[in-house]
Design a protein around this motif. Structure first.
Motif, PDB file in Angstrom:
ATOM      1  N   GLN A 134       0.832  -1.212   0.000  1.00 24.19           N
ATOM      2  CA  GLN A 134       0.000   0.000   0.000  1.00 24.19           C
ATOM      3  C   GLN A 134       0.864   1.259   0.000  1.00 24.19           C
ATOM      4  O   GLN A 134       0.541   2.245  -0.671  1.00 24.19           O
ATOM      5  CB  GLN A 134      -0.963  -0.029   1.188  1.00 24.19           C
ATOM      6  CG  GLN A 134      -1.988  -1.147   1.000  1.00 24.19           C
ATOM      7  CD  GLN A 134      -2.935  -1.316   2.173  1.00 24.19           C
ATOM      8  OE1 GLN A 134      -3.023  -0.447   3.035  1.00 24.19           O
ATOM      9  NE2 GLN A 134      -3.658  -2.418   2.204  1.00 24.19           N
ATOM     10  N   PHE A 137       2.164   1.800  -3.559  1.00 25.62           N
ATOM     11  CA  PHE A 137       1.180   2.379  -4.480  1.00 25.62           C
ATOM     12  C   PHE A 137       0.819   3.807  -4.086  1.00 25.62           C
ATOM     13  O   PHE A 137       0.610   4.659  -4.955  1.00 25.62           O
ATOM     14  CB  PHE A 137      -0.064   1.491  -4.576  1.00 25.62           C
ATOM     15  CG  PHE A 137       0.125   0.362  -5.540  1.00 25.62           C
ATOM     16  CD1 PHE A 137      -0.049   0.561  -6.896  1.00 25.62           C
ATOM     17  CD2 PHE A 137       0.522  -0.888  -5.099  1.00 25.62           C
ATOM     18  CE1 PHE A 137       0.159  -0.473  -7.803  1.00 25.62           C
ATOM     19  CE2 PHE A 137       0.737  -1.933  -5.997  1.00 25.62           C
ATOM     20  CZ  PHE A 137       0.549  -1.723  -7.356  1.00 25.62           C
TER      21      PHE A 137
ATOM     22  N   TYR B 176      -9.619  -2.638  -7.538  1.00 24.57           N
ATOM     23  CA  TYR B 176      -8.292  -2.011  -7.406  1.00 24.57           C
ATOM     24  C   TYR B 176      -8.079  -1.546  -5.969  1.00 24.57           C
ATOM     25  O   TYR B 176      -7.017  -1.754  -5.377  1.00 24.57           O
ATOM     26  CB  TYR B 176      -8.213  -0.835  -8.368  1.00 24.57           C
ATOM     27  CG  TYR B 176      -6.913  -0.072  -8.386  1.00 24.57           C
ATOM     28  CD1 TYR B 176      -5.731  -0.675  -8.800  1.00 24.57           C
ATOM     29  CD2 TYR B 176      -6.873   1.274  -8.027  1.00 24.57           C
ATOM     30  CE1 TYR B 176      -4.545   0.042  -8.857  1.00 24.57           C
ATOM     31  CE2 TYR B 176      -5.692   2.002  -8.086  1.00 24.57           C
ATOM     32  CZ  TYR B 176      -4.528   1.378  -8.497  1.00 24.57           C
ATOM     33  OH  TYR B 176      -3.355   2.091  -8.549  1.00 24.57           O
ATOM     34  N   ARG B 177      -9.109  -0.914  -5.393  1.00 27.63           N
ATOM     35  CA  ARG B 177      -8.993  -0.484  -4.001  1.00 27.63           C
ATOM     36  C   ARG B 177      -8.871  -1.695  -3.075  1.00 27.63           C
ATOM     37  O   ARG B 177      -8.064  -1.694  -2.154  1.00 27.63           O
ATOM     38  CB  ARG B 177     -10.208   0.360  -3.591  1.00 27.63           C
ATOM     39  CG  ARG B 177     -10.167   1.754  -4.206  1.00 27.63           C
ATOM     40  CD  ARG B 177     -11.183   2.691  -3.572  1.00 27.63           C
ATOM     41  NE  ARG B 177     -10.694   4.062  -3.661  1.00 27.63           N
ATOM     42  CZ  ARG B 177     -10.832   4.987  -2.721  1.00 27.63           C
ATOM     43  NH1 ARG B 177     -11.484   4.720  -1.616  1.00 27.63           N
ATOM     44  NH2 ARG B 177     -10.335   6.184  -2.888  1.00 27.63           N
ATOM     45  N   VAL B 180      -5.340  -3.799  -4.403  1.00 26.80           N
ATOM     46  CA  VAL B 180      -4.054  -3.163  -4.676  1.00 26.80           C
ATOM     47  C   VAL B 180      -3.736  -2.031  -3.698  1.00 26.80           C
ATOM     48  O   VAL B 180      -2.758  -2.098  -2.971  1.00 26.80           O
ATOM     49  CB  VAL B 180      -3.976  -2.663  -6.142  1.00 26.80           C
ATOM     50  CG1 VAL B 180      -2.659  -1.968  -6.414  1.00 26.80           C
ATOM     51  CG2 VAL B 180      -4.161  -3.840  -7.106  1.00 26.80           C
ATOM     52  N   THR B 181      -4.578  -0.992  -3.676  1.00 29.05           N
ATOM     53  CA  THR B 181      -4.212   0.168  -2.851  1.00 29.05           C
ATOM     54  C   THR B 181      -4.682   0.023  -1.411  1.00 29.05           C
ATOM     55  O   THR B 181      -4.215   0.750  -0.538  1.00 29.05           O
ATOM     56  CB  THR B 181      -4.793   1.477  -3.416  1.00 29.05           C
ATOM     57  OG1 THR B 181      -6.231   1.432  -3.323  1.00 29.05           O
ATOM     58  CG2 THR B 181      -4.381   1.673  -4.862  1.00 29.05           C
ATOM     59  N   GLY B 182      -5.638  -0.895  -1.161  1.00 28.93           N
ATOM     60  CA  GLY B 182      -6.115  -1.088   0.204  1.00 28.93           C
ATOM     61  C   GLY B 182      -6.998   0.040   0.726  1.00 28.93           C
ATOM     62  O   GLY B 182      -7.326   0.075   1.908  1.00 28.93           O
TER      63      GLY B 182
END
Lengths: 203, 203
Positions: A134, A137, B176-177, B180-182
């Motif tokens: 995290q 990104f 994606y949230r 990937v980005t959390g």
């Protein structure tokens, strides 16, 4: 700020670079499952302890390799947000395609999403790997969000546009295809995606 | 079309439903790692062979559980595409949040993306699991793509909108949230996302 500390830093960065190069090469050869931290240490000619001190697990090291691939992508506002987004998203596509190659020859299935999916799973399994992913990104995306803010200030984007939401739509579509639906991603798709997001769907 | 075949079908569906119920319960309790097909067979009171004939591996069974959660989401065009998309995306958010609960108590890290990430990784590792996941999403997404086509025909969406690209932007942002980005996903985020995609970013 002691001289020894200053002299030490470049050596450390050089060792990091050598380790990450070796790790990427091994990842490309072996794929995620057969990737071994000990082999990276041997290939990079560093002590295992050095490597484990810096990256405590295989997953931490792999996240650092992925971060390094991403760091090679430049992000700068040129005054033409459509061109900038297209270039940046194509770099993401290329990065994802590089990661697609990881362990392809040895994979039993479609390795297309392999490494990215393994990193996402490792991030979900281990809180500290998740935090590293995290942070990676967040750091990368901060650059493109600044670009979008500049484009908004320059009047290229609507004044009420939310850069974070816009970028989620764009990057999200690429990762969704890679990780979930398995549909292909390429330059033609990036074009349709940028057009869709900039134009909007409402009649 | 023999009577026995016809009589057999409901029994088979009933057994499937019992197995998938048991599998979901065990997944919620144990999480992905400790989930065991043998325990599902015991809990559902079916022979292990029956279960393995239908779903050859743990991953195949888990994909079927995820597909069943998704199948509970209705998709129908009401004449108000913004409302329909908002409702549908909120259902996806709720489904993802249900999957977030999987094995939460026992997970060492942030299990938020756990099950979805494990399914993505399994899909990348094994071609047949990948095909099952992709078929599941293709089937589900076909319904919402039809809805978007109807909205386009009714003049709610631009005539040049590409339903597939638009839906990638929306569902993609959520995954994606998650993966990937959390970053968090909730109803407020869905609202901003739908607004962004319908309005478009260009000034």
């Amino acid at each position: 700020m002691q001289p020894t500390a200053r002299r030490g830093r470049p050596r450390k960065q050089e060792a990091d670079a050598r380790i990450l190069d070796a790790a990427l090469e091994l990842l490309l050869d072996c794929g995620y499952d057969r990737f071994s931290v000990d082999e990276v240490a041997a290939k990079a000619q560093v002590a295992k302890t050095t490597l484990y001190r810096r990256w405590p697990t295989k997953d931490h090291l792999i996240v650092a390799v992925v971060a390094r691939i991403q760091d090679e992508v430049p992000v700068e506002y040129s005054g033409d947000v459509r061109a900038d987004l297209t270039r940046y998203l194509n770099e993401i596509v290329n990065g994802l395609n590089r990661m697609r190659q990881v362990g392809r020859a040895t994979a039993s299935g479609d390795a297309s999403a392999g490494l990215v999916a393994e990193v996402a799973a490792a991030a979900a399994r281990h809180a500290d790997v998740g935090a590293a992913v995290q942070a990676m990104f967040a750091r990368r995306n901060a650059l493109v969000l600044t670009l979008l803010e500049q484009a908004r200030e320059h009047g290229e984007l609507r004044s009420d546009v939310e850069p974070g939401v816009l970028f989620d739509q764009l990057a999200g579509a690429l990762y969704y295809r890679l990780l979930v639906t398995g549909r292909p991603i390429d330059a033609a798709y990036v074009d349709r995606l940028v057009t869709g997001a900039l134009t909007g769907a409402s009649a």
